[in-house]
Design a protein around this motif. Sequence first.
Motif, PDB file in Angstrom:
ATOM      1  N   SER A 283      17.839  38.754 -18.325  1.00  0.00           N
ATOM      2  CA  SER A 283      18.788  37.770 -17.819  1.00  0.00           C
ATOM      3  C   SER A 283      18.657  37.702 -16.307  1.00  0.00           C
ATOM      4  N   PRO A 284      19.038  36.566 -15.703  1.00  0.00           N
ATOM      5  CA  PRO A 284      18.959  36.478 -14.244  1.00  0.00           C
ATOM      6  C   PRO A 284      19.718  37.601 -13.552  1.00  0.00           C
TER       7      PRO A 284
ATOM      8  N   THR B  96      13.166  33.821 -11.325  1.00  0.00           N
ATOM      9  CA  THR B  96      13.722  33.333 -12.582  1.00  0.00           C
ATOM     10  C   THR B  96      13.242  31.956 -12.993  1.00  0.00           C
TER      11      THR B  96
ATOM     12  N   VAL C 229      15.497  34.812  -5.836  1.00  0.00           N
ATOM     13  CA  VAL C 229      15.979  34.718  -7.218  1.00  0.00           C
ATOM     14  C   VAL C 229      15.401  33.490  -7.915  1.00  0.00           C
ATOM     15  N   ARG C 230      15.333  32.374  -7.185  1.00  0.00           N
ATOM     16  CA  ARG C 230      14.752  31.178  -7.788  1.00  0.00           C
ATOM     17  C   ARG C 230      13.280  31.389  -8.143  1.00  0.00           C
TER      18      ARG C 230
ATOM     19  N   ILE D   8      14.713  29.354 -11.917  1.00  0.00           N
ATOM     20  CA  ILE D   8      15.887  28.491 -11.767  1.00  0.00           C
ATOM     21  C   ILE D   8      15.680  27.601 -10.539  1.00  0.00           C
TER      22      ILE D   8
ATOM     23  N   LYS E 286      12.141  30.797 -19.796  1.00  0.00           N
ATOM     24  CA  LYS E 286      12.629  32.183 -19.721  1.00  0.00           C
ATOM     25  C   LYS E 286      11.679  33.152 -20.431  1.00  0.00           C
TER      26      LYS E 286
ATOM     27  N   LYS F 121       8.411  30.390 -16.808  1.00  0.00           N
ATOM     28  CA  LYS F 121       9.716  30.768 -16.261  1.00  0.00           C
ATOM     29  C   LYS F 121      10.816  29.839 -16.742  1.00  0.00           C
TER      30      LYS F 121
ATOM     31  N   VAL G 239      22.099  29.754  -8.717  1.00  0.00           N
ATOM     32  CA  VAL G 239      21.841  31.110  -8.227  1.00  0.00           C
ATOM     33  C   VAL G 239      23.078  31.653  -7.505  1.00  0.00           C
TER      34      VAL G 239
END
Length: 458
Positions: free
Chosen positions: A395-396, A419, A415-416, A421, A371, A368, A427
Motif C-alpha cells: 500500500s502507499p 507509487t 512518493v509519486r 500516483i 499497483k 505502477k 499523496v
Amino acid sequence: MPIQTLSIDDDQVKRILSLHEDHFYDMKSRAISPGKLTKTLSAFANADGGELYIGVDECDGQFSWKGFPDEEAANGHLQIFEQLFPLGDGFKYEFLATPSETGLVLHVIVFRAAIIRKASDGKIYVRRGASSMPIATDSALAQLERDKGITSFETEFVNVEATEVTNSEITIKFMLEAFPATEPERWMRSQRVVVGGRPTVAGVLLFADLPQASLPKRSSIKLYRYKTGESVGTRETLDEQPQTIEGPIYTQIKESVERTILLVESIKKLEDRGLESVTYPPETLHEIITNAVIHRDYGVADDVHIRVFDNRIEVESPGKLAGHVSPENILDERFARNGSIVRLVNKFPDPPNKDVGEGLNTAFAAMKRLKLKDPIITELEHSVLVNIRHERLASPEQMVMEYLENHDEITNRIVRELTGIGSENKVKNIFYALLHRGQIERVPDKYGNKAAWRKAQS
C-alpha cells in the motif's frame, strides 16, 4: 586529476578484506607491476565494470592490508592507468586510509565501457569470474564489438536477391503509405539497407515477407505457456506446444503482443471476489516485447523467448546489453545497437517504438498504475531477461514507511515516483493519514515546494 583520500573505520576495512575475488572484485599487491594490473582494468572495462584494490596482500586465502607508504609511491600505477583511460572517463580513483593499518590502499573503480579497452601489452581482456581472460579468437572479438555497440550484425549482407525486400507485400504497402512517389529499390539504397544489389540483415528483417527463411534460428519469437509459478518451466508444466511467431519485425511485434495477451487472459487467479483473470498493462507487454525484438543481437543464433507463467511473464532477448547500458541505468541511458532497425521501423504507420527512447519508462509507469511491482531486468551471459511479475505493490502507506526505514525524510515527489500516483493531493492525503496515526511528522522549517516528512520522533 586530483585523487581524494578517504578515511575508513575498522568495520569497513574488515568488509574489504573479507571480499572474494570474483567477476566484480579483485585484490592486488602493490608489488605487482602496473603493466600487469592493466589486464584487470581492461577486463573490467570490457565486461561489466568492477573494483580493484591495490595494496592488499594474500596469504593462504587471507587478505591483509599492505598499502603504499604515501600517495607519491603510487605514481607509477596512476600514470600507466591514465594511459589506459586517456580521456579521463570510465574510472574513478581514491586512496583509502585507516588508523589501525599502515599505508594507503588504492581503490580503482572501473565502469563498463562503451569502447574496447586494451591492456598495456596491447591485448584485449574480458572478466570471466575471478579471471581476466584474453580475447583469443576473431569470433570472440566480433562478439565483444557487437556487445559494445561498435558493430552491429544488422549491417551484414544476406545472400538473397534484392527483390526479396524491394518487391515484397510489406514493402509495397509501406511505400504506398509512407513514400508513394518513390521507387522501393532506390529508397532502400538511400537508406543503406540494400547495398551493391544485396539486402542487409536490417533490410531483410524489416522488408522481407518472411525473414526467417533467410535468417533461420535468429529472427523468430517463441511463445510458451507454463502452468506453474515455479522459477523454471518444465516439459511437464508446458501447456501445449510453443507457438512460433514469424514475419517482418513490424507485424511480428504486433502479433506477439496480441498472442501474449490472449494467453495471459486465460490465467485465473483466486481473489477476494473469487476467480478473476490475471491482467498486465498492455503497454508494458508491448514496450518490453518491442525492445526485445529491435534491440537484440541478431548475430546470436537464437530467438526471442516469451514465457507466460501463472505469476509472471519472462521476455528473454538474445545478446547482452549494448554499449554502456546496464540493468542499473537502463531507464536513464540510451544506446541503439541496431540503429537502422530502430530508425526505419519508426517510419511505419503507428510504429511499435512510437516514443523512441522512452519505451521502458512507459512500461514501468504502467505497472505502477496497476499497483504491480516493477519488472526486473537481468543481464545473463548471452541474453537479457525481463521478468514481469504479477505481484502487488505494498500500500502507499506501507511504501512511505518502508522508505523511511532507510532514509531520513520523504517528499511528495518521491512518493509519486514510488507509487505511480499522479496526484499531489492524493499523496498529501496519505501523509495526513499517517500523521494522524502518529507514524510521521513534518520536517521542521520545510514548507511549500520543499515540504518533507519524516518518521515521528519518539
